[in-house]
Enzyme design. Structure first.
Site, PDB file in Angstrom:
ATOM      1  CG  ASN A 283      14.224  88.072  17.101  1.00  0.00           C
ATOM      2  OD1 ASN A 283      13.098  88.003  17.565  1.00  0.00           O
ATOM      3  ND2 ASN A 283      14.538  88.869  16.077  1.00  0.00           N
TER       4      ASN A 283
ATOM      5  CG  ASP B 265      20.626  95.092  15.437  1.00  0.00           C
ATOM      6  OD1 ASP B 265      19.807  95.939  15.059  1.00  0.00           O
ATOM      7  OD2 ASP B 265      20.807  94.815  16.638  1.00  0.00           O
TER       8      ASP B 265
ATOM      9  CE  LYS C 245      18.938  71.237   3.559  1.00  0.00           C
ATOM     10  NZ  LYS C 245      18.668  69.827   3.707  1.00  0.00           N
TER      11      LYS C 245
ATOM     12  CE  LYS D 238      19.091  99.856  22.451  1.00  0.00           C
ATOM     13  NZ  LYS D 238      18.475  98.597  22.828  1.00  0.00           N
TER      14      LYS D 238
ATOM     15  CE  LYS E 172      17.728 102.528  17.836  1.00  0.00           C
ATOM     16  NZ  LYS E 172      17.412 101.243  17.249  1.00  0.00           N
TER      17      LYS E 172
HETATM   18  N1  CTP Z   1      15.033  98.585  15.538  1.00  0.00           N
HETATM   19  C1  CTP Z   1      14.836  98.938  14.210  1.00  0.00           C
HETATM   20  N2  CTP Z   1      15.688  98.495  13.252  1.00  0.00           N
HETATM   21  C2  CTP Z   1      16.727  97.714  13.572  1.00  0.00           C
HETATM   22  C3  CTP Z   1      16.934  97.365  14.916  1.00  0.00           C
HETATM   23  C4  CTP Z   1      16.072  97.804  15.872  1.00  0.00           C
HETATM   24  O1  CTP Z   1      13.890  99.669  13.913  1.00  0.00           O
HETATM   25  N3  CTP Z   1      17.547  97.293  12.630  1.00  0.00           N
HETATM   26  C5  CTP Z   1      14.097  99.094  16.558  1.00  0.00           C
HETATM   27  C6  CTP Z   1      13.381  98.024  17.352  1.00  0.00           C
HETATM   28  O2  CTP Z   1      12.154  97.699  16.767  1.00  0.00           O
HETATM   29  C7  CTP Z   1      13.194  98.696  18.687  1.00  0.00           C
HETATM   30  C8  CTP Z   1      14.393  99.628  18.810  1.00  0.00           C
HETATM   31  O3  CTP Z   1      14.883  99.805  17.489  1.00  0.00           O
HETATM   32  O4  CTP Z   1      12.040  99.482  18.736  1.00  0.00           O
HETATM   33  C9  CTP Z   1      15.504  99.107  19.666  1.00  0.00           C
HETATM   34  O5  CTP Z   1      15.858  97.804  19.284  1.00  0.00           O
HETATM   35  P1  CTP Z   1      16.885  96.970  20.137  1.00  0.00           P
HETATM   36  O6  CTP Z   1      17.055  95.645  19.492  1.00  0.00           O
HETATM   37  O7  CTP Z   1      16.516  97.026  21.578  1.00  0.00           O
HETATM   38  O8  CTP Z   1      18.201  97.822  20.035  1.00  0.00           O
HETATM   39  P2  CTP Z   1      19.147  98.163  18.839  1.00  0.00           P
HETATM   40  O9  CTP Z   1      18.887  99.559  18.399  1.00  0.00           O
HETATM   41  O10 CTP Z   1      19.081  97.105  17.782  1.00  0.00           O
HETATM   42  O11 CTP Z   1      20.562  98.155  19.566  1.00  0.00           O
HETATM   43  P3  CTP Z   1      21.264  96.908  20.339  1.00  0.00           P
HETATM   44  O12 CTP Z   1      20.834  95.646  19.597  1.00  0.00           O
HETATM   45  O13 CTP Z   1      22.695  97.205  20.174  1.00  0.00           O
HETATM   46  O14 CTP Z   1      20.775  96.964  21.753  1.00  0.00           O
END
Ligand code: CTP
Length: 406
Positions: A212, A278, A288, A337, A341
């Site tokens: 990303n 995610d 490869k 969130k 969380k």
């Molecule tokens: N985060 C995490 N582990 C993951 C995904 C996210 O610990 N697998 C943490 C990120 O570091 C951030 C928070 O969760 O502090 C929110 O991440 P974000 O990408 O904004 O949201 P998600 O929880 O992944 O949900 P979505 O992608 O559906 O918005």
């Protein structure tokens, strides 16, 4: 500089070369209208003389615990009861160790134990002695257990021939700290803070990955800010960087999770600024993947949500701060969130705004906390936002301490 009000100050001078600077400090504190009483440790008499301190303070100078004169109260109680603040300057490794363990073989350590007023410490010593585990542990005890405030030493040329940390803070800084509360006392001292930074990379094969656009700038700024506020920092980063604090480089979400879980038990706070993927490919090909004429399907599986796992299992006193990268319904999604969380604070930002998005040096955020508070930080450098967040973190630690006291 005008003093807000006259204060009764006990100045404890211990046996370091910086003691000679106390002549000027006593004179300046007196000129500002304060009543200064000097207590010397026995060995401090090798570095400064009683007579000039007596003249400069217009008060007796004390050193011995016991005197032949009959007093209504023992001198250490008399001094402890009548002082508004105690300053130990210079504070040697020896006096710091005595203060941390309650050894009372000097008049000044007896006064310290008998008093309940604010105590400030201006350490000065050789760099290795300052950085020694024992000294740092003692300082941590004084700050976290006794609430003493450290006026940190500075880098400079030391009388012992070293150049490094250990030079006493300037008299101006000491005065600003003890009289005007402008202290740079490292409010995160004694706290271990884990910060994550950058975007994880999920391997498809040895060449390709799912990634990303996170640059890691916000996370690194947070780690710097926490370090500058005195925290022991562990930066878990996908972006390589060299720092004065510990940096553990990781690549994937699973690696990040492993490192955080091994560090978290001993940590006081976790700031999850990393953009964690995610999903990851179910299988990362060892070789490869060669192109063929047909399309290929990449099967993905969910990565663990690190924040959610730790939010559910954290101890009460551990603070977790998360981020929320959103492109719509910023506040609503961030609030969800925060709750889901079970974390203490969430920093929400709108990733669609180019000036404050992923690779930018600036950010604009909404901060939501568990107690329902909301703060909006307008567009500003990420370094400034980082300082704001770490200051809020130190305030949360303070509030936990206060709840414990009452
Ligand atoms: N985060 C995490 N582990 C993951 C995904 C996210 O610990 N697998 C943490 C990120 O570091 C951030 C928070 O969760 O502090 C929110 O991440 P974000 O990408 O904004 O949201 P998600 O929880 O992944 O949900 P979505 O992608 O559906 O918005």
């Amino acid at each position: 500089m005008m003093s807000k009000q006259t204060k009764n100050i006990v100045l404890g001078i211990s046996a370091g070369i910086a003691a000679y600077r106390m002549y000027d400090l006593v004179g300046e504190l007196k000129r500002l209208g304060n009543n200064v009483t000097v207590i010397l440790t026995k060995d401090a008499r090798n570095f400064v003389s009683e007579l000039p301190l007596k003249v400069l303070s217009s008060n007796p100078v004390y050193c011995e615990m016991f005197s032949a004169e009959l007093q209504s109260k023992p001198i250490h109680i008399e001094l402890a009861d009548s002082t508004d603040l105690i300053l130990i300057s210079p504070a040697t490794a020896d006096i710091i160790a005595k203060m941390a363990t309650g050894i009372c073989d000097e008049l000044i350590t007896n006064v310290l134990l008998a008093s309940r007023c604010p105590v400030y410490i201006a350490p000065a010593m050789n760099t290795n002695m300052w950085e020694h585990f024992t000294t740092q542990k003692n300082i941590e005890t004084l700050v976290t257990k006794l609430g003493y405030k450290i006026i940190p030493p500075e880098e400079g040329d030391l009388a012992c021939g070293y150049t490094g940390m250990g030079h006493i803070a300037s008299n101006e800084k000491i005065i600003k700290t003890i009289l005007y509360g402008e202290f740079d006392t490292k409010p995160l001292y004694g706290k271990k803070v884990i910060v994550t930074a950058g975007g994880t990379r999920e391997a498809i094969d040895p060449v390709r990955f799912i990634g990303n656009r996170s640059s890691g700038k916000m996370g690194i700024a947070l780690a710097d800010a926490a370090y500058n506020m005195g925290a022991e920092v562990v930066l878990v980063s996908t972006v390589p960087c060299e720092k004065k604090y510990q940096v553990i480089e990781v690549e994937s979400a699973q690696e990040m999770q492993e490192v955080i879980e091994s560090e978290f038990d001993k940590a006081d706070a976790l700031i999850m600024a990393a953009a964690v993927s995610d999903f990851r490919p179910i299988i990362a090909s060892k070789q490869k993947i060669k192109k063929k004429n047909e399309d290929i399907n990449l099967e993905l599986t969910r990565n663990p949500d690190i924040l959610e796992i730790l939010g559910r299992t954290k101890r009460d006193k551990q603070i977790i701060i998360g981020f929320s990268a959103e492109s719509e319904n910023i506040e609503k999604n961030a609030k969800e969130k925060l709750e889901k969380k079970k974390i203490d604070m969430i920093i929400a930002n709108d990733i669609t705004v180019p000036e404050t998005g992923f690779e930018s040096d600036e950010n604009a955020v909404i901060i939501l906390t568990r107690d329902g508070k909301k703060e909006i930080l307008q567009r500003q450098p990420k370094t400034q936002i980082a300082r704001y967040i770490t200051t809020r973190l130190s305030e949360i630690f303070d509030s936990i301490k206060e709840v414990k006291k009452t």
